[in-house]
Scaffold this motif. Sequence first.
Motif, PDB file in Angstrom:
ATOM      1  N   THR A 144      45.873  26.456  41.063  1.00 12.29           N
ATOM      2  CA  THR A 144      46.462  25.190  40.619  1.00 12.29           C
ATOM      3  C   THR A 144      45.489  24.426  39.730  1.00 12.29           C
ATOM      4  O   THR A 144      45.562  24.497  38.504  1.00 12.29           O
ATOM      5  N   THR A 145      44.548  23.735  40.323  1.00 12.05           N
ATOM      6  CA  THR A 145      43.637  22.897  39.540  1.00 12.05           C
ATOM      7  C   THR A 145      42.370  23.611  39.094  1.00 12.05           C
ATOM      8  O   THR A 145      41.676  23.146  38.199  1.00 12.05           O
ATOM      9  N   SER A 146      42.025  24.752  39.721  1.00 13.05           N
ATOM     10  CA  SER A 146      40.663  25.303  39.670  1.00 13.05           C
ATOM     11  C   SER A 146      39.706  24.245  40.224  1.00 13.05           C
ATOM     12  O   SER A 146      40.120  23.343  40.948  1.00 13.05           O
ATOM     13  N   ASN A 147      38.422  24.323  39.864  1.00 10.84           N
ATOM     14  CA  ASN A 147      37.456  23.413  40.476  1.00 10.84           C
ATOM     15  C   ASN A 147      37.691  21.970  40.057  1.00 10.84           C
ATOM     16  O   ASN A 147      38.165  21.692  38.945  1.00 10.84           O
ATOM     17  N   LEU A 148      37.366  21.052  40.952  1.00  8.30           N
ATOM     18  CA  LEU A 148      37.384  19.639  40.570  1.00  8.30           C
ATOM     19  C   LEU A 148      36.277  19.401  39.555  1.00  8.30           C
ATOM     20  O   LEU A 148      35.334  20.196  39.432  1.00  8.30           O
ATOM     21  N   THR A 149      36.385  18.316  38.815  1.00  9.26           N
ATOM     22  CA  THR A 149      35.463  18.028  37.711  1.00  9.26           C
ATOM     23  C   THR A 149      34.016  18.191  38.148  1.00  9.26           C
ATOM     24  O   THR A 149      33.589  17.619  39.158  1.00  9.26           O
TER      25      THR A 149
END
Length: 393
Positions: free
Chosen positions: A268-273
């Motif tokens: 979905t998002t991959s890693n958060l920022t």
Amino acid sequence: MTKLSRRVLEIEESVTLAASARAKELKAQGRDILELSVGQPDFVTPKHIQDAAIKSIQDGSASFYTVASGLPELKDAISQYFENFYGYSVERNQIAAGTGAKFVLYALFTALINPEDEVIIPTPFWVSYADQIKMNGGVPVFVKTSEENHFKAALEQLEAARTDKTKMILLNSPSNPTGMIYSKEELEAIGNWAVEHDILILSDDIYGRLVYNGAKFTPISSLSEAIRKQTIVINGVSKTYSMTGWRVGYVVADSEIVAAISKIVSQTTSNLTTAAQYAAIEALTGAQDSVEEMRQAFEKRLNTVYPLLAEVPGFEVVKPEGAFYLFPNVKKAMEMKGYTDVTAFTTALLEEAGVALVTGAGFGAPENIRMSYATDMDTLKEAVRRLKAFMEN
């Protein structure tokens, strides 16, 4: 025929975000609106946390993808945080970080909920719990609490709600929107009951450091090894460290559950920022002085505003022990002003008094409204003055 999915048609917009959006709209029109709807601290993120993010950008560390579930160093920081504040440590494979606690919670429900699985939720409850469960095919089962019992569910109520489809119970202590805190004894009883019936415990601990006037937060996961194995902890840095905009949340759970959540995050998002991860590492492991300074400020606001709000005609308020919300019962106030619907009453307070609050309807409390005291004292005092004037006119 609509092109939209049944899933999206069955969910509601977040009432907190809707209230904030309407307040911003009126402000843009030049209206004098006091914003007490959003659940975020009004403090700027502490400088040492900002500096850690800036450093990661300047030295190039923030330029690249990380492991989908978070940097190893972030997981180590979370483990250290658990040693410091929960009394036990966790392994890296028991931790997954994501883009805010709200998304991590959604990923958790996606990982665990099958169609018709039931999740017991004491009411009032944070607005997104029920819809996230429904979005994943589950069934929220509500247990109504009362002001008389300080908005806490009794074990007998939980047992009455239990069926052979019950998969999980959701606890949020300190609570949004009520600010109530379960005692150690109450949590032990609930934890042992959940273990006995093989029910997962989802513990939303996001407000755990924000407690006042001698109240104590007890992590249910710290009470015994058996309860810990049954418990999934959701937490993040947004409330404690005034980092709502950084969007860093995490889950601590059994490694099998965490692996499933990590798989969902990866698709979905991959890693958060990445820069936000370095900021979170500093928040969790660096100086904690700012946390106490903010906590003391919230406590002072609570102790100042609570008695003022209790004097508003028709407002009946239970004093909270944590978080940063007041949740008055306004049934009498509505009757006094000729309203039968709490959302319409909340809208009138916005349109006529210029005070942006949140209807209790979205929290499963059709006689209450939520007022955030995570803003400056002058604004809070003026808001209560306007509420009182509205009721007295």
